[in-house]
Motif scaffolding. Sequence first.
Motif: not given
Length: 106
Positions: A3-6, A30-34, A58-63, A88-95
């Motif tokens: 997942a991504y923070a954009v 760092a603690p969240f794999g970002g 980029e993060f390992p997942d949305r959580q 503007d900030v969004i969270f979105v899953d990758g594919v």
Amino acid sequence: MTAYAVAHMRDVTPGPWMTEYLEKIDASLAPFGGRFLVHGGEVDVVENDWSGHLIVIEFPDRQHVRDWYGSPAYQAILSLRTGNSNSDVIFVDGVEHPHKATDVLG
């Protein structure tokens, strides 16, 4: 799923707040794999208009994205950004790979 923070940052007010924010954000990730995939930089505008800066983390997942954003470390510096820019900030899953455009139809 990755997942991504954009963020689309505009109207940034320069100052010491920016230095403090930039000095502290990496430790909050760092603690969240970002990790940064895109952090500002020049863009080639090929359609319509664009102003500001694009940031993609980029993060390992949305959580992990949600946990980072809500963490005490990030919340402590958040106002440095929000008080000195429009964003503007969004969270979105990758594919999942491989992915085809028609996969969204099914």
